[in-house]
Design a protein around this motif. Structure first.
Motif, PDB file in Angstrom:
ATOM      1  N   MET A 185       0.824  -1.218   0.000  1.00 41.75           N
ATOM      2  CA  MET A 185       0.000   0.000   0.000  1.00 41.75           C
ATOM      3  C   MET A 185       0.853   1.262   0.000  1.00 41.75           C
ATOM      4  SD  MET A 185      -3.126  -0.964  -0.191  1.00 41.75           S
ATOM      5  CE  MET A 185      -4.029   0.528   0.256  1.00 41.75           C
ATOM      6  N   SER A 186       1.974   1.204   0.687  1.00 36.71           N
ATOM      7  CA  SER A 186       2.836   2.379   0.795  1.00 36.71           C
ATOM      8  C   SER A 186       3.553   2.726  -0.517  1.00 36.71           C
ATOM      9  CB  SER A 186       3.880   2.176   1.892  1.00 36.71           C
ATOM     10  OG  SER A 186       4.702   1.067   1.575  1.00 36.71           O
ATOM     11  N   ASP A 187       3.420   1.852  -1.525  1.00 34.48           N
ATOM     12  CA  ASP A 187       4.040   2.139  -2.824  1.00 34.48           C
ATOM     13  C   ASP A 187       3.213   3.114  -3.658  1.00 34.48           C
ATOM     14  OD1 ASP A 187       5.051  -1.325  -3.107  1.00 34.48           O
ATOM     15  OD2 ASP A 187       6.191   0.390  -2.351  1.00 34.48           O
ATOM     16  N   ALA A 188       1.995   3.393  -3.237  1.00 35.87           N
ATOM     17  CA  ALA A 188       1.143   4.315  -3.989  1.00 35.87           C
ATOM     18  C   ALA A 188       1.796   5.692  -4.033  1.00 35.87           C
ATOM     19  CB  ALA A 188      -0.230   4.396  -3.350  1.00 35.87           C
ATOM     20  N   ALA A 189       2.097   6.153  -5.246  1.00 40.84           N
ATOM     21  CA  ALA A 189       2.841   7.405  -5.420  1.00 40.84           C
ATOM     22  C   ALA A 189       2.960   7.690  -6.917  1.00 40.84           C
ATOM     23  CB  ALA A 189       4.236   7.295  -4.794  1.00 40.84           C
TER      24      ALA A 189
END
Lengths: 113, 112
Positions: free
Chosen positions: A83-87
């Motif tokens: 999820m933290s890869d969203a960018a």
């Protein structure tokens, strides 16, 4: 003249599935190539770079990219999305050591739970 | 790598005014760069700032609109002059260490 084309403006994946962000470049020189990531309301962070050493480059957070001269590509991959890869991800080519950077238009990565 | 800070982090300005953005790096560097990122867009290089020489501007950017100072090897400023709403962007500075550029956190500018 050097240029960079990111083939997808937006990519959506499910958490835990592979990520592929595509980038093609055009360069008269032996290029230096980079991937940067920009999280919302944050600055740019260097993910990885290719500077004429090994063609498979490993970066931070499990990302890697392969330089393919015959295909003029430098695609970014990750085996399992988090999820933290969203960018926003930018593929970048350099005109030389310490020289001007040419940015692609960016690919927005969304990660679904 | 390098640690780069920018001031202010964000600002809201009235048209016709000017804003000076500061960029500080934690080590001495020869080459510093200023970029603009318009809303929803990629980054575009404004100019290259080397200490002891005049800044070199890219096509479409002029010194009267974006004057740059580079008084030493750790500091630079970019001024956005006579602002209009079209200048609303994120402005980022970067430094070159070898073949890699490292970026500051950016200054978010909104011009009303």
């Amino acid at each position: 003249a050097q240029s960079v084309t990111q083939l997808d403006s937006h990519v959506s994946v499910s958490e835990g599935t592979p990520v592929l962000l595509r980038c093609n470049y055009s360069s008269s020189y032996s290029p230096s190539l980079f991937w940067y990531v920009q999280h919302p309301n944050k600055g740019l962070q260097l993910l990885l770079k290719y500077t004429s050493a090994a063609t498979l480059v490993k970066g931070i957070n499990g990302f890697e990219a392969e330089f393919k001269k015959s295909e003029t590509s430098f695609h970014l991959t990750k085996p399992s999305a988090h999820m933290s890869d969203a960018a926003e991800y930018f593929c970048v080519v350099s005109e030389g050591k310490g020289g001007k950077l040419i940015f692609g238009q960016g690919t927005e990565l969304s990660v679904k739970p | 790598s390098a640690v780069i800070s920018q001031k202010p982090s964000r600002d809201i300005c009235q048209r016709g005014t000017s804003l000076t953005i500061q960029c500080q790096v934690d080590s001495q560097v020869t080459m510093m760069f200023w970029y603009r990122q318009q809303p929803g867009q990629s980054l575009t290089l404004i100019a290259t700032a080397n200490q002891g020489s005049e800044a070199t501007y890219e096509s479409g950017f002029v010194i009267d609109k974006f004057p740059i100072s580079r008084p030493n090897l750790t500091f630079s400023t970019l001024t956005v002059s006579n602002m209009s709403p079209e200048d609303s962007s994120i402005y980022l500075c970067s430094v070159a260490l070898g073949e890699t550029q490292y970026f500051g956190p950016g200054t978010r500018l909104l011009v009303l």
